[in-house]
Design a protein around this motif. Structure first.
Motif, PDB file in Angstrom:
ATOM      1  N   UNK A   1       0.742  -1.055   0.109  1.00 54.46           N
ATOM      2  CA  UNK A   1       0.292  -0.072  -0.091  1.00 54.46           C
ATOM      3  C   UNK A   1       0.809   1.081  -0.043  1.00 54.46           C
ATOM      4  N   UNK A   2       0.420   2.458  -0.626  1.00 52.78           N
ATOM      5  CA  UNK A   2       0.969   3.662  -0.589  1.00 52.78           C
ATOM      6  C   UNK A   2       0.299   4.537  -0.506  1.00 52.78           C
ATOM      7  N   UNK A   3       0.759   5.776   0.015  1.00 56.90           N
ATOM      8  CA  UNK A   3       0.187   6.986   0.430  1.00 56.90           C
ATOM      9  C   UNK A   3       0.954   8.212  -0.563  1.00 56.90           C
ATOM     10  N   UNK A   4       0.162   9.459  -0.932  1.00 56.11           N
ATOM     11  CA  UNK A   4       1.047  10.394  -1.719  1.00 56.11           C
ATOM     12  C   UNK A   4       1.847  11.173  -0.421  1.00 56.11           C
ATOM     13  N   UNK A   5       2.885  11.619  -0.759  1.00 54.97           N
ATOM     14  CA  UNK A   5       3.785  12.598  -0.019  1.00 54.97           C
ATOM     15  C   UNK A   5       4.443  13.577  -0.774  1.00 54.97           C
ATOM     16  N   UNK A   6       4.719  14.832  -0.265  1.00 59.85           N
ATOM     17  CA  UNK A   6       5.231  16.112  -0.874  1.00 59.85           C
ATOM     18  C   UNK A   6       6.452  16.146  -0.432  1.00 59.85           C
ATOM     19  N   UNK A   7       7.290  16.214  -1.494  1.00 54.84           N
ATOM     20  CA  UNK A   7       8.850  16.181  -1.170  1.00 54.84           C
ATOM     21  C   UNK A   7       9.261  17.966  -1.214  1.00 54.84           C
ATOM     22  N   UNK A   8      10.284  18.067  -0.772  1.00 58.05           N
ATOM     23  CA  UNK A   8      10.970  19.621  -0.656  1.00 58.05           C
ATOM     24  C   UNK A   8      10.915  20.333  -1.848  1.00 58.05           C
ATOM     25  N   UNK A   9      10.596  19.794  -3.198  1.00 60.67           N
ATOM     26  CA  UNK A   9      10.638  20.519  -4.421  1.00 60.67           C
ATOM     27  C   UNK A   9       9.037  21.070  -4.745  1.00 60.67           C
ATOM     28  N   UNK A  10       8.267  20.359  -3.897  1.00 56.85           N
ATOM     29  CA  UNK A  10       6.768  20.463  -4.135  1.00 56.85           C
ATOM     30  C   UNK A  10       6.228  19.358  -5.199  1.00 56.85           C
ATOM     31  N   UNK A  11       7.090  18.533  -5.657  1.00 54.27           N
ATOM     32  CA  UNK A  11       6.669  17.378  -6.364  1.00 54.27           C
ATOM     33  C   UNK A  11       5.822  16.360  -5.519  1.00 54.27           C
ATOM     34  N   UNK A  12       5.057  15.603  -5.903  1.00 54.88           N
ATOM     35  CA  UNK A  12       4.160  14.542  -5.151  1.00 54.88           C
ATOM     36  C   UNK A  12       4.449  13.189  -5.573  1.00 54.88           C
TER      37      UNK A  12
ATOM     38  N   UNK B   1       6.922   5.705   5.611  1.00 49.62           N
ATOM     39  CA  UNK B   1       7.564   6.929   5.512  1.00 49.62           C
ATOM     40  C   UNK B   1       6.768   8.173   5.942  1.00 49.62           C
ATOM     41  N   UNK B   2       7.572   8.988   6.793  1.00 53.78           N
ATOM     42  CA  UNK B   2       7.051  10.064   7.796  1.00 53.78           C
ATOM     43  C   UNK B   2       7.608  11.269   7.153  1.00 53.78           C
ATOM     44  N   UNK B   3       7.097  12.503   7.832  1.00 46.51           N
ATOM     45  CA  UNK B   3       7.523  13.854   7.361  1.00 46.51           C
ATOM     46  C   UNK B   3       8.932  13.728   7.776  1.00 46.51           C
ATOM     47  N   UNK B   4      10.155  14.474   7.236  1.00 46.49           N
ATOM     48  CA  UNK B   4      11.266  14.529   7.507  1.00 46.49           C
ATOM     49  C   UNK B   4      12.084  13.601   7.038  1.00 46.49           C
ATOM     50  N   UNK B   5      11.728  12.137   6.613  1.00 41.93           N
ATOM     51  CA  UNK B   5      12.443  11.356   5.964  1.00 41.93           C
ATOM     52  C   UNK B   5      13.004  11.786   4.701  1.00 41.93           C
ATOM     53  N   UNK B   6      14.407  11.114   4.567  1.00 43.71           N
ATOM     54  CA  UNK B   6      14.602  11.578   3.094  1.00 43.71           C
ATOM     55  C   UNK B   6      14.708  10.442   2.269  1.00 43.71           C
ATOM     56  N   UNK B   7      14.156  10.309   1.012  1.00 46.80           N
ATOM     57  CA  UNK B   7      13.768   9.312   0.212  1.00 46.80           C
ATOM     58  C   UNK B   7      14.553   9.349  -1.140  1.00 46.80           C
ATOM     59  N   UNK B   8      14.839   8.078  -1.730  1.00 48.42           N
ATOM     60  CA  UNK B   8      15.413   8.424  -3.254  1.00 48.42           C
ATOM     61  C   UNK B   8      14.374   8.053  -4.147  1.00 48.42           C
ATOM     62  N   UNK B   9      14.429   9.023  -5.220  1.00 55.24           N
ATOM     63  CA  UNK B   9      13.331   8.907  -5.983  1.00 55.24           C
ATOM     64  C   UNK B   9      14.009   8.733  -7.411  1.00 55.24           C
ATOM     65  N   UNK B  10      13.545   7.656  -8.246  1.00 55.90           N
ATOM     66  CA  UNK B  10      13.866   7.487  -9.519  1.00 55.90           C
ATOM     67  C   UNK B  10      13.379   8.582 -10.534  1.00 55.90           C
ATOM     68  N   UNK B  11      14.239   9.250 -11.206  1.00 57.30           N
ATOM     69  CA  UNK B  11      13.858  10.243 -11.747  1.00 57.30           C
ATOM     70  C   UNK B  11      13.181  10.029 -13.384  1.00 57.30           C
ATOM     71  N   UNK B  12      13.539   9.025 -13.809  1.00 59.08           N
ATOM     72  CA  UNK B  12      12.792   8.735 -15.114  1.00 59.08           C
ATOM     73  C   UNK B  12      11.335   8.369 -14.993  1.00 59.08           C
ATOM     74  N   UNK B  13      10.998   7.837 -14.031  1.00 58.22           N
ATOM     75  CA  UNK B  13       9.569   7.225 -13.715  1.00 58.22           C
ATOM     76  C   UNK B  13       8.859   8.321 -12.605  1.00 58.22           C
ATOM     77  N   UNK B  14       9.936   8.955 -11.803  1.00 53.49           N
ATOM     78  CA  UNK B  14       9.250   9.707 -10.991  1.00 53.49           C
ATOM     79  C   UNK B  14       8.464   8.718  -9.685  1.00 53.49           C
ATOM     80  N   UNK B  15       9.278   7.676  -9.330  1.00 53.38           N
ATOM     81  CA  UNK B  15       8.697   6.966  -8.455  1.00 53.38           C
ATOM     82  C   UNK B  15       9.737   6.529  -7.337  1.00 53.38           C
ATOM     83  N   UNK B  16       9.273   6.292  -6.030  1.00 49.80           N
ATOM     84  CA  UNK B  16       9.907   6.019  -4.891  1.00 49.80           C
ATOM     85  C   UNK B  16      10.844   4.784  -4.948  1.00 49.80           C
ATOM     86  N   UNK B  17      12.040   5.003  -4.620  1.00 46.95           N
ATOM     87  CA  UNK B  17      12.849   3.843  -4.526  1.00 46.95           C
ATOM     88  C   UNK B  17      13.229   3.291  -3.246  1.00 46.95           C
TER      89      UNK B  17
END
Length: 188
Positions: free
Chosen positions: A149-160, A167-183
């Motif tokens: 299951x997933x939930x929407x999260x807003x990152x520091x650049x404003x992208x969702x 995952x909680x607020x303040x966590x740092x996450x790696x995002x795959x740029x080609x698809x824009x998905x959580x890694x």
């Protein structure tokens, strides 16, 4: 002039009075009939993606490009401003030249393709993944991790981005740029 055997991802070609970048290709050799190459082309001027099929041996007009490292400085609402990391010259590009503008953080180093004929920037290649901090997301429910299951999260650049429930607020996450998905989540 190049031919269809020279087609590769990232190759820039002149086609239909525009410059396109090949983002996907597949050589097809059917049992009956001639071979062909199926491609997905992205216009570097408009950002529009089209599908096209070239017959085997078809001549294509290759555009000679140089790659340079640029650092993203800021976005003024209309243009994105970059600085060359070698000679400190600055350029500005419209949003359509970027593949994933929502994932671009100030200070990020990107590769910009520049046409060698007229020194015009063609497109911006983001790094394979970026690390961003989560600024807003709903709290996860404890024990609710058996499913994907997933939930929407807003990152520091404003992208969702859709992220797992833990995952909680303040966590740092790696995002795959080609698809824009959580890694993955980054531990510090």
């Amino acid at each position: 002039m190049a031919s269809t055997s020279d087609i590769r991802n990232g190759l820039c070609i002149r086609y239909n009075h525009d410059i396109f970048k090949i983002i996907e290709f597949l050589h097809v050799k059917p049992g009956k009939g001639p071979a062909f190459v199926r491609t997905k082309l992205k216009s570097v001027t408009t950002g529009k993606v089209i599908d096209n099929t070239f017959s085997a041996g078809h001549k294509i007009d290759e555009v000679r490009v140089e790659t340079h490292k640029f650092q993203f400085l800021y976005n003024d609402g209309e243009f994105y401003h970059f600085m060359n990391t070698e000679d400190y010259t600055q350029i500005r590009l419209s949003e359509s030249a970027l593949d994933a503008p929502g994932l671009l953080k100030e200070g990020e180093v990107v590769t910009i393709l520049i046409n060698t004929e007229d020194q015009m920037p063609l497109s911006v290649e983001m790094p394979a993944s970026v690390i961003l901090e989560v600024t807003h997301t709903e709290p996860g429910v404890k024990g609710n991790t058996a499913t994907n299951a997933t939930k929407p999260a807003t990152v520091e650049t404003g992208a969702e981005v859709n992220v797992p429930l833990f995952i909680n607020e303040g966590d740092k996450i790696k995002i795959e740029t080609e698809k824009g998905t959580y890694k993955e989540r980054i531990k510090e």
